[in-house]
Scaffold this motif. Structure first.
Motif, mmCIF file in Angstrom:
data_model
loop_
_atom_site.group_PDB
_atom_site.id
_atom_site.type_symbol
_atom_site.label_atom_id
_atom_site.label_comp_id
_atom_site.label_asym_id
_atom_site.label_seq_id
_atom_site.Cartn_x
_atom_site.Cartn_y
_atom_site.Cartn_z
ATOM 1 N N THR A 100 0.768 -1.388 -0.199
ATOM 2 C CA THR A 100 0.002 -0.092 0.229
ATOM 3 C C THR A 100 0.848 1.099 -0.180
ATOM 4 O O THR A 100 0.341 2.126 -0.754
ATOM 5 C CB THR A 100 -0.984 -0.380 1.189
ATOM 6 N N ALA A 101 2.163 1.349 1.058
ATOM 7 C CA ALA A 101 2.535 2.634 0.943
ATOM 8 C C ALA A 101 3.128 2.680 -0.446
ATOM 9 O O ALA A 101 3.899 3.644 -0.698
ATOM 10 C CB ALA A 101 4.005 2.391 1.947
ATOM 11 N N CYS A 127 -3.553 -3.337 -4.558
ATOM 12 C CA CYS A 127 -2.793 -3.287 -3.112
ATOM 13 C C CYS A 127 -2.932 -3.827 -1.642
ATOM 14 O O CYS A 127 -4.022 -3.876 -1.500
ATOM 15 C CB CYS A 127 -3.451 -1.549 -2.992
ATOM 16 N N SER A 128 -1.833 -4.524 -1.512
ATOM 17 C CA SER A 128 -2.006 -5.449 -0.186
ATOM 18 C C SER A 128 -0.664 -5.342 0.499
ATOM 19 O O SER A 128 0.602 -5.425 -0.250
ATOM 20 C CB SER A 128 -2.437 -7.073 -0.524
ATOM 21 N N ASP A 129 -0.631 -5.237 2.051
ATOM 22 C CA ASP A 129 0.843 -5.578 2.562
ATOM 23 C C ASP A 129 0.722 -6.801 3.011
ATOM 24 O O ASP A 129 1.663 -7.400 4.057
ATOM 25 C CB ASP A 129 0.319 -4.601 3.963
ATOM 26 N N TYR A 193 5.295 -1.318 13.309
ATOM 27 C CA TYR A 193 4.485 -1.553 12.393
ATOM 28 C C TYR A 193 3.579 -3.117 13.564
ATOM 29 O O TYR A 193 4.923 -4.354 12.840
ATOM 30 C CB TYR A 193 5.328 -1.759 11.341
ATOM 31 N N ASN A 223 -0.923 -1.723 10.910
ATOM 32 C CA ASN A 223 -0.776 -3.166 10.423
ATOM 33 C C ASN A 223 -1.091 -1.697 8.941
ATOM 34 O O ASN A 223 -1.053 -2.712 7.591
ATOM 35 C CB ASN A 223 -1.472 -3.841 10.433
ATOM 36 N N SER A 224 -0.650 -0.398 8.909
ATOM 37 C CA SER A 224 -0.566 0.492 7.926
ATOM 38 C C SER A 224 0.633 0.942 7.646
ATOM 39 O O SER A 224 0.608 1.949 8.886
ATOM 40 C CB SER A 224 -1.801 1.382 7.650
ATOM 41 N N ALA A 227 -0.476 5.392 8.378
ATOM 42 C CA ALA A 227 -0.518 5.248 9.070
ATOM 43 C C ALA A 227 0.164 5.758 10.281
ATOM 44 O O ALA A 227 0.209 7.040 11.313
ATOM 45 C CB ALA A 227 -2.039 4.235 9.917
#
Length: 301
Positions: A100-101, A127-129, A193, A223-224, A227
């Motif tokens: 995502t980042a 988009c996925s972490d 994180y 988890n972001s 954020a």
């Protein structure tokens, strides 16, 4: 003698088990194929087949030649197909997976130019972490910044190195003091994180080779990465980020680096994609583009 034609004939005869079956498939006479194999044997100086009234048998030399023959012919076929596709304009839907980042901060720098160069290509972003299953989710290429790739049959092409930095907002440091050594970090909260196995643990090393492992207290975890970046800019604590995530905030002063003489283990940007004998034009176009783009260091202080 056309050696490649003779090799095709020899393989066809062996695969089908007889000259007659091979001749019927090729639409030529039994005599033509038999003559080709005899010429091949004469050229190689050895007997490849023994013939009986009922069937053919490979000699020891014939079995060895057959294995090499299959490999060479398949490589030639793959090369021909790859060269043919290389001339094609990349088209269709390219399914691109990113964290995502990376999607929010990096794609805008180069994806518009890539799309403009390939007008027949449509991009579908995922988009996925989490580490996605490229085959199950039908992702063509995944761009991932990581220090560890799980073992798999996927191909991983390393594109760039990403520094990992400790950062904080100037306002936070004014209120709580600036750490002068790794020991001082134990008195500051780490914005962690939560996807990491040990979100509050840091490993740092200096130019003298000294290494330290620090356990920092928790104030906020998420988890972001985006954020956590917002929380760091908001002066909630110290955070550890890949440089590309905070590069703009470091340049405009919203964040500053902490303990700049101590380094954390760097990570790498990889392009990950399924293994294949040849690459589709759309995949090759993206890989070539990002390889060239990130050949110039992008994330430096």
């Amino acid at each position: 003698m056309d050696q490649f034609s003779a090799m095709h004939t020899f393989r066809r005869v062996v695969d089908l088990g007889s000259f007659s079956a091979a001749a019927n498939q090729a639409g030529v006479s039994h005599t033509v194929l038999s003559r080709q194999v005899k010429h091949l044997e004469r050229h190689l100086g050895t007997q490849l087949l023994t013939r009986t009234t009922r069937r053919l048998h490979l000699t020891e030399a014939g079995a060895l030649f057959y294995r090499h023959c299959v490999q060479i012919l398949e490589q030639m076929q793959a090369m021909t197909l790859e060269l043919s596709e290389h001339q094609q304009q990349p088209a269709g839907t390219l399914r691109l997976g990113v964290a995502t980042a990376f999607g929010e901060l990096e794609l805008g720098r180069w994806l518009p130019d890539f799309v403009e160069r390939h007008p027949q290509l449509q991009i579908e972003l995922h988009c996925s972490d989490r580490f996605v299953d490229l085959l199950e989710e039908e992702i063509d290429v995944c761009l991932r910044v990581t220090d560890h790739l799980p073992d798999s049959s996927l191909v991983a092409r390393r594109l760039a190195t990403s520094e990992v930095l400790l950062v904080a907002a100037p306002r936070y440091l004014q209120r709580h003091g600036t750490p002068a050594s790794p020991d001082d970090l134990a008195g500051h909260p780490l914005l962690g994180y939560s996807q990491l196995l040990h979100p509050q643990r840091l490993q740092v090393a200096n130019d003298a080779g000294e290494q330290r492992e620090i356990l920092m207290p928790r104030r906020l975890s998420a988890n972001s990465p985006m954020a956590l970046r917002a929380a760091a800019i908001g002066a909630l604590g110290i955070a550890s980020f890949d440089r590309f995530i905070v590069d703009d905030a470091l340049r405009d002063g919203r964040l500053v680096q902490v303990l700049s003489h101590w380094r954390q283990p760097a990570r790498s940007l990889f392009a990950v994609y399924p293994q294949s004998r040849y690459l589709a034009p759309k995949v090759r176009a993206l890989l070539d583009y990002v390889q060239h783009y990130y050949a110039t260091p992008r994330w430096q202080g």
